[in-house]
Design a protein around this motif. Structure first.
Motif, PDB file in Angstrom:
ATOM      1  N   LEU A 128       0.390 -12.093 -11.622  1.00 34.48           N
ATOM      2  CA  LEU A 128      -0.550 -11.710 -10.527  1.00 34.48           C
ATOM      3  C   LEU A 128      -0.128 -10.506  -9.832  1.00 34.48           C
ATOM      4  CD1 LEU A 128      -3.229 -12.735  -9.723  1.00 34.48           C
ATOM      5  CD2 LEU A 128      -1.930 -14.352  -7.815  1.00 34.48           C
ATOM      6  N   VAL A 129       1.183 -10.229  -9.848  1.00 32.92           N
ATOM      7  CA  VAL A 129       1.863  -9.358  -8.837  1.00 32.92           C
ATOM      8  C   VAL A 129       1.226  -7.902  -9.379  1.00 32.92           C
ATOM      9  CG1 VAL A 129       3.987  -9.050 -10.447  1.00 32.92           C
ATOM     10  CG2 VAL A 129       4.238  -8.440  -7.883  1.00 32.92           C
ATOM     11  N   VAL A 130       1.090  -7.662 -10.907  1.00 31.40           N
ATOM     12  CA  VAL A 130       0.464  -6.543 -11.102  1.00 31.40           C
ATOM     13  C   VAL A 130      -0.694  -6.435 -10.589  1.00 31.40           C
ATOM     14  CG1 VAL A 130      -0.330  -5.350 -13.143  1.00 31.40           C
ATOM     15  CG2 VAL A 130       1.802  -6.866 -13.460  1.00 31.40           C
ATOM     16  N   HIS A 178       0.663  -1.356  -0.140  1.00 28.13           N
ATOM     17  CA  HIS A 178       0.011   0.131   0.093  1.00 28.13           C
ATOM     18  C   HIS A 178       0.830   1.399   0.089  1.00 28.13           C
ATOM     19  CE1 HIS A 178      -4.116   1.575   0.304  1.00 28.13           C
ATOM     20  NE2 HIS A 178      -3.559   2.360   0.984  1.00 28.13           N
ATOM     21  N   GLY A 179       1.953   1.059   0.595  1.00 34.23           N
ATOM     22  CA  GLY A 179       2.791   2.492   0.695  1.00 34.23           C
ATOM     23  C   GLY A 179       4.081   2.660  -0.162  1.00 34.23           C
ATOM     24  N   ALA A 180       3.901   1.500  -1.139  1.00 36.68           N
ATOM     25  CA  ALA A 180       5.363   1.437  -2.048  1.00 36.68           C
ATOM     26  C   ALA A 180       5.059   2.534  -3.190  1.00 36.68           C
ATOM     27  CB  ALA A 180       5.721   0.288  -2.579  1.00 36.68           C
ATOM     28  N   LEU A 181       6.023   3.436  -3.614  1.00 32.81           N
ATOM     29  CA  LEU A 181       5.858   4.228  -4.705  1.00 32.81           C
ATOM     30  C   LEU A 181       5.592   3.402  -5.719  1.00 32.81           C
ATOM     31  CD1 LEU A 181       6.633   7.183  -6.129  1.00 32.81           C
ATOM     32  CD2 LEU A 181       8.911   6.183  -6.372  1.00 32.81           C
ATOM     33  N   ALA A 182       6.472   2.045  -6.057  1.00 28.80           N
ATOM     34  CA  ALA A 182       6.341   1.219  -7.074  1.00 28.80           C
ATOM     35  C   ALA A 182       6.649   0.096  -6.533  1.00 28.80           C
ATOM     36  CB  ALA A 182       7.094   1.766  -8.638  1.00 28.80           C
ATOM     37  N   LEU A 183       5.919  -1.133  -7.400  1.00 26.41           N
ATOM     38  CA  LEU A 183       6.484  -2.391  -7.215  1.00 26.41           C
ATOM     39  C   LEU A 183       7.232  -2.807  -8.400  1.00 26.41           C
ATOM     40  CD1 LEU A 183       4.538  -5.566  -5.619  1.00 26.41           C
ATOM     41  CD2 LEU A 183       5.553  -5.858  -7.767  1.00 26.41           C
ATOM     42  N   ALA A 184       8.388  -3.188  -8.338  1.00 24.74           N
ATOM     43  CA  ALA A 184       9.215  -3.609  -9.405  1.00 24.74           C
ATOM     44  C   ALA A 184       9.371  -5.103  -9.439  1.00 24.74           C
ATOM     45  CB  ALA A 184      10.756  -2.803  -9.184  1.00 24.74           C
ATOM     46  N   ASN A 185       9.084  -5.498 -10.690  1.00 23.55           N
ATOM     47  CA  ASN A 185       9.400  -7.060 -11.083  1.00 23.55           C
ATOM     48  C   ASN A 185      10.186  -7.104 -12.241  1.00 23.55           C
ATOM     49  OD1 ASN A 185       9.089  -9.725 -11.061  1.00 23.55           O
ATOM     50  ND2 ASN A 185       7.022  -9.826 -11.856  1.00 23.55           N
ATOM     51  N   PRO A 186      11.351  -7.297 -12.340  1.00 25.48           N
ATOM     52  CA  PRO A 186      12.248  -7.221 -13.334  1.00 25.48           C
ATOM     53  C   PRO A 186      12.265  -8.617 -14.131  1.00 25.48           C
ATOM     54  CG  PRO A 186      13.663  -7.434 -11.759  1.00 25.48           C
ATOM     55  CD  PRO A 186      12.312  -6.841 -11.021  1.00 25.48           C
ATOM     56  N   SER A 187      11.395  -9.442 -13.866  1.00 25.05           N
ATOM     57  CA  SER A 187      11.428 -10.987 -14.230  1.00 25.05           C
ATOM     58  C   SER A 187      11.519 -11.075 -16.011  1.00 25.05           C
ATOM     59  CB  SER A 187      10.314 -11.681 -13.883  1.00 25.05           C
ATOM     60  OG  SER A 187      10.086 -12.794 -14.321  1.00 25.05           O
ATOM     61  N   ARG A 188      12.401 -12.124 -16.293  1.00 29.25           N
ATOM     62  CA  ARG A 188      12.353 -12.149 -17.926  1.00 29.25           C
ATOM     63  C   ARG A 188      11.296 -13.161 -18.384  1.00 29.25           C
ATOM     64  NH1 ARG A 188      17.273 -13.494 -18.945  1.00 29.25           N
ATOM     65  NH2 ARG A 188      18.133 -13.784 -17.046  1.00 29.25           N
ATOM     66  N   ARG A 189      10.574 -13.895 -17.396  1.00 31.79           N
ATOM     67  CA  ARG A 189       9.252 -14.628 -17.761  1.00 31.79           C
ATOM     68  C   ARG A 189       8.205 -14.735 -16.691  1.00 31.79           C
ATOM     69  NH1 ARG A 189       9.379 -19.570 -15.332  1.00 31.79           N
ATOM     70  NH2 ARG A 189      11.034 -20.122 -14.154  1.00 31.79           N
ATOM     71  N   THR A 224      -0.971   0.854  -6.118  1.00 30.47           N
ATOM     72  CA  THR A 224       0.503   1.040  -6.337  1.00 30.47           C
ATOM     73  C   THR A 224       0.830   0.450  -7.920  1.00 30.47           C
ATOM     74  OG1 THR A 224       0.979   0.590  -4.120  1.00 30.47           O
ATOM     75  CG2 THR A 224       2.826   0.167  -5.787  1.00 30.47           C
ATOM     76  N   PRO A 225       1.507   1.429  -8.520  1.00 25.11           N
ATOM     77  CA  PRO A 225       1.880   1.169 -10.000  1.00 25.11           C
ATOM     78  C   PRO A 225       3.038   0.188  -9.991  1.00 25.11           C
ATOM     79  CG  PRO A 225       1.880   3.504  -9.703  1.00 25.11           C
ATOM     80  CD  PRO A 225       1.822   2.986  -8.253  1.00 25.11           C
ATOM     81  N   VAL A 226       3.217  -0.499 -11.059  1.00 23.95           N
ATOM     82  CA  VAL A 226       4.236  -1.548 -11.496  1.00 23.95           C
ATOM     83  C   VAL A 226       4.984  -1.403 -12.333  1.00 23.95           C
ATOM     84  CG1 VAL A 226       4.233  -4.154 -12.122  1.00 23.95           C
ATOM     85  CG2 VAL A 226       2.542  -3.198 -10.578  1.00 23.95           C
ATOM     86  N   VAL A 227       6.216  -1.558 -12.302  1.00 29.26           N
ATOM     87  CA  VAL A 227       7.240  -1.405 -13.244  1.00 29.26           C
ATOM     88  C   VAL A 227       7.684  -2.740 -13.426  1.00 29.26           C
ATOM     89  CG1 VAL A 227       9.779  -0.950 -13.598  1.00 29.26           C
ATOM     90  CG2 VAL A 227       8.502   0.870 -12.474  1.00 29.26           C
ATOM     91  N   LEU A 228       7.562  -3.255 -14.863  1.00 30.86           N
ATOM     92  CA  LEU A 228       8.098  -4.394 -15.501  1.00 30.86           C
ATOM     93  C   LEU A 228       9.045  -4.041 -16.411  1.00 30.86           C
ATOM     94  CD1 LEU A 228       4.548  -6.381 -16.030  1.00 30.86           C
ATOM     95  CD2 LEU A 228       6.111  -6.272 -14.025  1.00 30.86           C
ATOM     96  N   VAL A 229       9.670  -5.172 -17.140  1.00 31.77           N
ATOM     97  CA  VAL A 229      10.626  -5.253 -18.030  1.00 31.77           C
ATOM     98  C   VAL A 229      10.298  -5.877 -19.482  1.00 31.77           C
ATOM     99  CG1 VAL A 229      13.061  -5.620 -18.887  1.00 31.77           C
ATOM    100  CG2 VAL A 229      12.531  -4.972 -16.352  1.00 31.77           C
ATOM    101  N   ALA A 230      10.434  -5.323 -20.685  1.00 31.04           N
ATOM    102  CA  ALA A 230       9.709  -5.926 -21.780  1.00 31.04           C
ATOM    103  C   ALA A 230      10.858  -7.222 -21.861  1.00 31.04           C
ATOM    104  CB  ALA A 230      10.123  -5.115 -22.877  1.00 31.04           C
TER     105      ALA A 230
END
Length: 398
Positions: free
Chosen positions: A298-300, A282-293, A308-314
């Motif tokens: 579900l984390v999004v 609830h308090g995070a600026l962003a949830l980061a998940n740099p997973s390749r696969r 909380t917005p999410v940062v993923l990697v293409a």
């Protein structure tokens, strides 16, 4: 138990006795089938101490003892997969006239052969649920040249033997067809369980922090986050990094923290309670998940439930990016380079409360279209199951 309304879900793990996306998904399948009034067996391995636990909507049926599922480097162990498949084979042979349908996970792939062999000629319908589908190069990178090639060949054989396939992304659907699936798969609308009960979005905590939640294994690429946060701190000086979980890559993550001088702004709480996790999300600026696969992502959904917005990697194997509407509920970084990830963190910081409200609005809209219940209804319809009237339990009471 009439056969027409008795079904089974087969997976070697069960939430909350073990944790992960697959565990939660298949438990939710069993819950929703039971909620619909069907008799449900969950065929799994022992993951608890003492007697087999009792559940409200389904029966837990152990088909093998406790398994050591992963090697020290985070790779699924073949002996454990074979033990579970052998146990599943025996359990289904003994119950081959009991089930109208069996939903079996396509990972590990041996499950498919066990179910097909055990139920041959029984009249039981089989659906294979594919959390992910890998091409040959991914298998080789994961397991080595020989083992990976064999695994890829077995995957192709299992897909060819699959009478009805389900998956949870267009990426997996495309790969299933390329790997030899004979008929179009059933692509689920989503895997949201609708259980999140969180307050309205609030501003990010002060000082702000980037949050990682999950196992520390090579495919998750957690070790790229310290350098990215270090770069982002040039414009967000008080930004911190909070890394939950542990795993084979934990030493590499800590080494990166030391390399970039991040000891004073990085926290490693390990595993936390559900209440603590909710607070951190609830308090995070962003949830980061740099997973390749990722087979779904579900984390999004979980992060967006908190605003909380999410940062993923293409990445070609990352189906979670299908859930991101740029500028609405998160950002997809073009790479794991520190500058690219840092730019994503800054974009989210610049979005402020407006972005947090739109992330929660994305989740609220998804609750009507992307739920586990809709997915299970689609599977039941495809299997032509005569679903009785829903059964209410104490959890359904207002």
């Amino acid at each position: 138990m009439p056969r027409a309304t008795t079904v089974a879900v087969a997976y070697d793990c069960l939430f909350p006795y073990s944790t992960g996306g697959g565990e939660r998904q298949y438990r939710a399948f069993a819950d929703e089938l039971g909620r619909a009034g069907l008799d449900v067996d969950y065929l799994t391995a022992v993951q608890w101490d003492g007697p087999t636990p009792a559940e409200d909507r389904f029966r837990i049926v152990p088909v093998t003892g406790r398994l050591s599922l992963y090697s020290p480097d985070g790779v699924r162990r073949i002996p454990a997969a074979l033990r579970y498949a052998a146990g599943l084979l025996g359990a289904l042979v003994r119950r081959r006239k009991q089930y109208a349908a069996v939903i079996v996970s396509g990972l590990p792939i041996f499950n498919v052969f066990a179910a097909r062999l055990a139920l041959l000629g029984s009249g039981t319908r089989i659906v294979v649920d594919y959390l992910e589908v890998w091409h040959r190069r991914q298998w080789v990178e994961y397991s080595g040249l020989v083992t990976g090639t064999i695994a890829w060949v077995l995957q192709r054989a299992a897909i060819a033997l699959t009478p009805l396939a389900t998956c949870h992304s267009q990426l997996s659907a495309t790969r299933l067809r390329r790997e030899g699936l004979r008929r179009p798969p059933l692509v689920s609308p989503g895997l949201i369980d609708g259980a999140a009960d969180v307050s309205s979005p609030s501003p990010a905590a002060t000082p702000p922090y980037v949050l990682y939640v999950g196992r520390h294994i090579p495919d998750k690429r957690v070790e790229v986050l310290p350098a990215a946060v270090a770069v982002a701190r040039e414009s967000i000086p008080d930004l911190r990094l909070v890394v939950l979980g542990t795993g084979p890559s934990s030493d590499a993550v800590r080494a990166e923290v030391r390399r970039v001088g991040g000891e004073n702004w990085t926290d490693f709480p390990g595993f936390v309670s559900d209440a603590e996790l909710d607070t951190l999300l609830h308090g995070a600026l962003a949830l980061a998940n740099p997973s390749r696969r990722e087979g779904y992502g579900l984390v999004v959904v979980e992060a967006n439930a908190h605003g909380t917005p999410v940062v993923l990697v293409a990445d070609e194997g990352n189906a979670a990016t299908e859930l991101i509407d740029a500028g609405v509920n998160g950002v997809v970084s073009p790479s794991t380079r520190p500058t690219d990830l840092a730019r994503a963190f800054r974009d989210i910081a610049d979005g402020g409360e407006t972005l947090r409200r739109s992330a929660r609005a994305w989740y609220d809209a998804a609750l009507t279209t992307r739920t586990i219940r809709r997915t299970v209804e689609g599977i039941a319809a495809a299997l032509q199951l005569p679903v009785p009237s829903p059964v209410k339990t104490k959890e359904d009471s207002p």
